[in-house]
Write an enzyme that holds these catalytic residues in place. Structure first.
Site, PDB file in Angstrom:
ATOM      1  N   GLU A 115      25.997 -20.026  44.978  1.00 44.95           N
ATOM      2  CA  GLU A 115      27.536 -20.364  44.936  1.00 44.95           C
ATOM      3  C   GLU A 115      27.479 -21.815  45.616  1.00 44.95           C
ATOM      4  O   GLU A 115      28.561 -22.281  46.071  1.00 44.95           O
ATOM      5  CB  GLU A 115      28.433 -19.468  45.294  1.00 44.95           C
ATOM      6  CG  GLU A 115      28.463 -17.873  44.633  1.00 44.95           C
ATOM      7  CD  GLU A 115      28.811 -18.353  42.893  1.00 44.95           C
ATOM      8  OE1 GLU A 115      29.047 -19.139  42.574  1.00 44.95           O
ATOM      9  OE2 GLU A 115      28.840 -17.042  42.366  1.00 44.95           O
ATOM     10  N   HIS A 139      32.805 -16.490  50.784  1.00 43.78           N
ATOM     11  CA  HIS A 139      32.996 -15.878  49.400  1.00 43.78           C
ATOM     12  C   HIS A 139      32.663 -14.259  49.550  1.00 43.78           C
ATOM     13  O   HIS A 139      31.434 -14.425  50.290  1.00 43.78           O
ATOM     14  CB  HIS A 139      32.424 -16.543  48.342  1.00 43.78           C
ATOM     15  CG  HIS A 139      32.029 -15.653  47.190  1.00 43.78           C
ATOM     16  ND1 HIS A 139      33.081 -15.160  46.234  1.00 43.78           N
ATOM     17  CD2 HIS A 139      30.943 -15.076  46.656  1.00 43.78           C
ATOM     18  CE1 HIS A 139      32.816 -14.544  45.311  1.00 43.78           C
ATOM     19  NE2 HIS A 139      31.595 -14.384  45.729  1.00 43.78           N
ATOM     20  N   HIS A 141      33.199  -9.899  48.148  1.00 45.76           N
ATOM     21  CA  HIS A 141      33.522  -8.977  47.083  1.00 45.76           C
ATOM     22  C   HIS A 141      34.555  -8.094  47.548  1.00 45.76           C
ATOM     23  O   HIS A 141      34.155  -7.036  47.551  1.00 45.76           O
ATOM     24  CB  HIS A 141      32.306  -8.587  46.457  1.00 45.76           C
ATOM     25  CG  HIS A 141      31.509  -9.359  45.569  1.00 45.76           C
ATOM     26  ND1 HIS A 141      30.144  -9.056  45.378  1.00 45.76           N
ATOM     27  CD2 HIS A 141      31.666 -10.728  45.335  1.00 45.76           C
ATOM     28  CE1 HIS A 141      29.674 -10.050  44.804  1.00 45.76           C
ATOM     29  NE2 HIS A 141      30.506 -11.149  44.771  1.00 45.76           N
ATOM     30  N   GLU A 169      53.267 -10.062  57.772  1.00 42.30           N
ATOM     31  CA  GLU A 169      52.565 -11.156  58.210  1.00 42.30           C
ATOM     32  C   GLU A 169      51.993 -12.117  57.163  1.00 42.30           C
ATOM     33  O   GLU A 169      51.460 -13.105  57.347  1.00 42.30           O
ATOM     34  CB  GLU A 169      51.321 -10.468  59.186  1.00 42.30           C
ATOM     35  CG  GLU A 169      50.476  -9.919  58.505  1.00 42.30           C
ATOM     36  CD  GLU A 169      49.058  -9.622  59.316  1.00 42.30           C
ATOM     37  OE1 GLU A 169      48.237  -8.509  59.023  1.00 42.30           O
ATOM     38  OE2 GLU A 169      48.768 -10.254  60.446  1.00 42.30           O
ATOM     39  N   HIS A 210      35.638 -10.167  40.254  1.00 41.63           N
ATOM     40  CA  HIS A 210      34.448 -10.537  41.094  1.00 41.63           C
ATOM     41  C   HIS A 210      34.836 -10.742  42.492  1.00 41.63           C
ATOM     42  O   HIS A 210      34.041  -9.999  43.517  1.00 41.63           O
ATOM     43  CB  HIS A 210      34.116 -11.736  40.548  1.00 41.63           C
ATOM     44  CG  HIS A 210      32.789 -12.461  41.251  1.00 41.63           C
ATOM     45  ND1 HIS A 210      31.978 -13.314  40.365  1.00 41.63           N
ATOM     46  CD2 HIS A 210      32.309 -12.367  42.642  1.00 41.63           C
ATOM     47  CE1 HIS A 210      30.808 -13.548  41.440  1.00 41.63           C
ATOM     48  NE2 HIS A 210      31.333 -13.060  42.715  1.00 41.63           N
TER      49      HIS A 210
END
Ligand code: 2HA
Ligand code: ZN
Length: 271
Positions: A115, A139, A141, A169, A210
């Site tokens: 990525e 990134h 999951h 919050e 994803h």
């Protein structure tokens, strides 16, 4: 002192292990990139190599000369703590922005995350909108955020609003909301461009079915941002599982909250 004892490597190992413990990064899931300060890296000159040069997918002049500490493609987060120099690497983007050189790490012949295009294009956008303060793209999951992508309408406004309601919050931590893109094939330039485009307005971008991309000035901030959104997502999963909302924070209350904390809510979310 060796580079393995540097603050940036120690912080990276800690955050990646925290992400693993959270249950967000099964197998080789997830990737992190951290734009390093040149002077910080050059303290460890003696340990830096530079024999491996790799072409970039595109010419990224905006990142010329920048250093990134990044997780490796195919590497498991749970192994980073055991072998940081195999699972992580430091790269430097060339002066023409067309390639990068591996300076440290990836000692088994590895490379940066699949990525990396989404990370690098997101860095460019976040650097622009934060006057260079943003240094981290993360990134992961995150389980409940993924789960919600199956049941919520997939618009930026709806996803943002649903999460803002789930904890007082949230609006304060991510007033610029969570950008939502359509499902796309991971690792490609198309998803990288779509993600970066959302990064102009949002510090977080959801990849439906994803995972999530979060950003910040440092690793704590990027992790904290995702953790806050994921916690709100977990609450929403529980609320929906209990039969749905009976009451919530109203738009009027959310506006008052924003005013009280001096943040500007993303346009188009509150009525
Ligand atoms: O690195 O998370 O999106 C594995 C992934 C790809
Ligand atoms: Zn992923």
């Amino acid at each position: 002192m060796s580079i393995k004892e540097s603050n940036f490597i120690k912080e990276m190992i800690k955050v990646i292990n925290d992400m693993w413990i959270k249950g967000w990064d099964e197998r080789n899931g997830g990737n992190v990139s951290y734009r390093l300060v040149k002077e910080e890296v050059e303290q460890y000159k003696k340990e830096l190599r530079g024999e491996r040069k790799i072409e970039l997918f595109s010419e990224l002049k905006e990142l010329a000369g920048e250093y990134f500490l990044v997780t490796g493609t195919g590497k498991y987060f749970r192994n980073v703590i055991l072998e940081p120099d195999v699972n992580l690497g430091i790269v430097r983007i060339s002066e023409d922005g067309k390639s990068y050189t591996i300076l440290w790490g990836f000692t088994d012949g590895g490379r940066p995350t699949s990525e990396f295009p989404a990370h690098l294009l997101s860095h460019i956008e976040r650097m622009n909108v934060t006057e260079g303060k943003n240094r981290v793209v993360m990134h992961t999951h995150a389980t409940n955020l993924i789960a919600l992508s199956y049941v919520l309408d997939l618009t930026t406004e709806n996803f943002t609003k649903q999460l803002w309601e789930m904890s007082t919050e949230c609006l304060v931590v991510f007033p610029d909301g969570i950008g939502v893109i359509p499902w796309m094939i991971p690792g490609k330039e198309e998803i990288a461009i779509a993600t970066a485009e959302k990064m102009r307005k949002h510090s977080m971008v959801l990849w439906p079915f994803h995972g999530i991309f979060g950003t910040g000035k440092n690793l704590d901030e990027a992790f904290g941002l995702i953790d806050t959104a994921e916690k709100a997502a977990e609450i929403l999963v529980k609320v929906l599982s209990m039969g749905g909302k009976k009451q919530t924070i109203s738009d009027k209350e959310l506006k008052a909250l924003a005013e009280g904390f001096g943040v500007k809510p993303l346009d188009g979310v509150l009525k």
